[in-house]
Write an enzyme that holds these catalytic residues in place. Structure first.
Site, mmCIF file in Angstrom:
data_model
loop_
_atom_site.group_PDB
_atom_site.id
_atom_site.type_symbol
_atom_site.label_atom_id
_atom_site.label_comp_id
_atom_site.label_asym_id
_atom_site.label_seq_id
_atom_site.Cartn_x
_atom_site.Cartn_y
_atom_site.Cartn_z
ATOM 1 N N CYS A 265 0.835 -1.204 0.000
ATOM 2 C CA CYS A 265 0.000 0.000 0.000
ATOM 3 C C CYS A 265 0.868 1.252 0.000
ATOM 4 O O CYS A 265 1.370 1.667 1.042
ATOM 5 C CB CYS A 265 -0.938 0.001 1.214
ATOM 6 S SG CYS A 265 -2.012 1.442 1.258
ATOM 7 N N CYS B 252 -0.520 4.114 2.092
ATOM 8 C CA CYS B 252 -0.289 3.936 3.528
ATOM 9 C C CYS B 252 1.177 4.225 3.887
ATOM 10 O O CYS B 252 1.463 4.862 4.891
ATOM 11 C CB CYS B 252 -0.583 2.499 3.966
ATOM 12 S SG CYS B 252 -2.082 1.806 3.307
ATOM 13 N N ASP B 253 2.112 3.717 3.107
ATOM 14 C CA ASP B 253 3.512 3.682 3.533
ATOM 15 C C ASP B 253 4.450 4.574 2.726
ATOM 16 O O ASP B 253 5.582 4.815 3.145
ATOM 17 C CB ASP B 253 4.047 2.237 3.422
ATOM 18 C CG ASP B 253 3.275 1.280 4.321
ATOM 19 O OD1 ASP B 253 2.770 1.740 5.364
ATOM 20 O OD2 ASP B 253 3.179 0.092 3.982
#
Ligand code: NAP
Length: 334
Positions: A154, A157-158
């Protein structure tokens, strides 16, 4: 751990049962518990499936979450899920560390079968089982993803983490997610390589152009990843051209698998609930958590192939609990 629910309705029937223990499941539990529904959460059992699946869901494999409101300094995914669980427990949620293996929606109340001995009866059901990211399936890919070694499924997300700043990064895949992740990563990376196993993308034309027209992106066609290199952090990947079989090494500091997700619905029989062509549970009424079966509600990534964020899943969990509460009131179940 609280295994028996003292607040069941008569005849050992739960008012509301929640399957799943990610942000959607715990948020549904917090809302349902505060509405005095004494929810039961089936948080599941850890398993290798083929990648690691843990109670707590995808966030258990996420090293740092920086985009969930309220955690101004960021938070480890597992710590965040522990916080959600604690909050659900505080209001009296009953937690069972079992998997639901089958559901019978023909009977009222519904009957759920677990991997343990006793069947569960419940008036309302909230399905919040999530979706697991598909991984290539390489041993070092999984190991580095678990330890925060620069392998992720992701980018949203990261991708903004400091380890990826001004570094060469790789996205694997040729769908809309791969395009979205690659163009997102160009904000941080020195270069983004998109590795695709064919010679054309599956993604929509407009999404493709975001990658093909971006000077920071380079597409490597007809190529698969055969190994991930690095001990503590990813240092590179091994590639194989599928037409020539030529092998090569590409140095990089991050790899993002964007090869699709699989919604976690294996406990449902075909046709039990309406799903779309990718297996996501469909919600017939826009912005409501109803499913095709009256009394069954859905929340989070198992019904969402678009956003797939912790905060959107949590919001859907809230909606499902409120919908379930109103449905129970309409049925005169209290
Ligand atoms: P997807 O459309 O299923 O694409 C998966 C990609 O991964 C495909 O290119 C596939 O290659 C490749 N792939 C699959 N298994 C692989 C493997 N083992 N090794 C290497 N490559 C592999 O999945 P998605 O991109 O996550 O999209 C899912 C859905 O969400 C789609 O309906 C998409 O339109 C939607 N979505 C929309 C947006 C948007 O509009 N903003 C953003 C994200 C997602 P092949 O092409 O060769 O099969």
């Amino acid at each position: 751990m609280n295994q028996d629910n003292p607040s069941q309705t008569s005849n050992d029937v739960e008012k509301v049962t929640i399957i799943g223990s990610g942000p959607a499941g715990w948020t549904a539990a917090i809302y349902a518990a505060r509405a005095n529904l004494a929810p039961v959460v089936f948080e599941g059992v850890a398993k290798q499936d083929p990648a690691l699946v843990l109670p707590g869901g995808q966030l258990m494999l996420t090293s740092e979450v920086e985009n969930y409101p309220g955690y101004s300094e960021g938070v480890d995914g597992p710590k965040m899920m522990a916080d959600f669980k604690k909050q659900a427990e505080r209001f009296g949620t009953c937690i069972r560390s079992e998997d639901i293996e089958a559901c019978d929606f023909e009977q009222r109340p519904f009957v759920l079968t677990t991997n343990a001995a006793k069947a569960i009866k419940t008036h309302a059901l909230i399905i919040a089982t999530g979706a697991t990211a598909n991984w290539i399936g390489l041993e070092n890919e999984q190991r580095l993803a678990r330890i925060g070694g620069g392998v992720s499924a992701c980018a949203v997300c990261d991708g903004a983490l400091p380890i990826f700043r001004d570094q060469p990064l790789v996205v694997v895949g040729g769908g809309d997610s791969a395009m979205e992740e690659a163009s997102y990563l160009t904000k941080f990376a020195s270069r983004v390589y998109v590795i695709h196993r064919r010679d054309q993308f599956r993604a929509s034309k407009i999404m493709q152009s975001r990658v093909l027209d971006n000077p920071k992106c380079k597409v490597i066609w007809d190529t698969v990843v055969t190994d991930v290199l690095g001990d503590e952090k990813i240092e590179g990947i091994r590639l194989k051209h599928v037409k020539t079989n030529e092998e090569s090494t590409l140095l990089c500091k991050g790899m993002f698998a964007a090869i699709g997700h699989t919604p976690a619905t294996s406990f449902l029989k075909p046709g039990q609930l309406e799903m779309d062509d990718k297996g996501y549970i469909t919600m017939p009424v826009a912005h409501r958590s109803f499913t095709s079966v009256d009394g069954v509600f859905v929340a989070g990534d198992v019904a969402d192939s678009v956003y797939r964020q912790a905060v959107t899943a949590a919001g859907m969990g809230c909606s499902a609990a409120i919908d379930a509460e109103r449905w129970l009131a309409d049925q005169n179940i209290d």
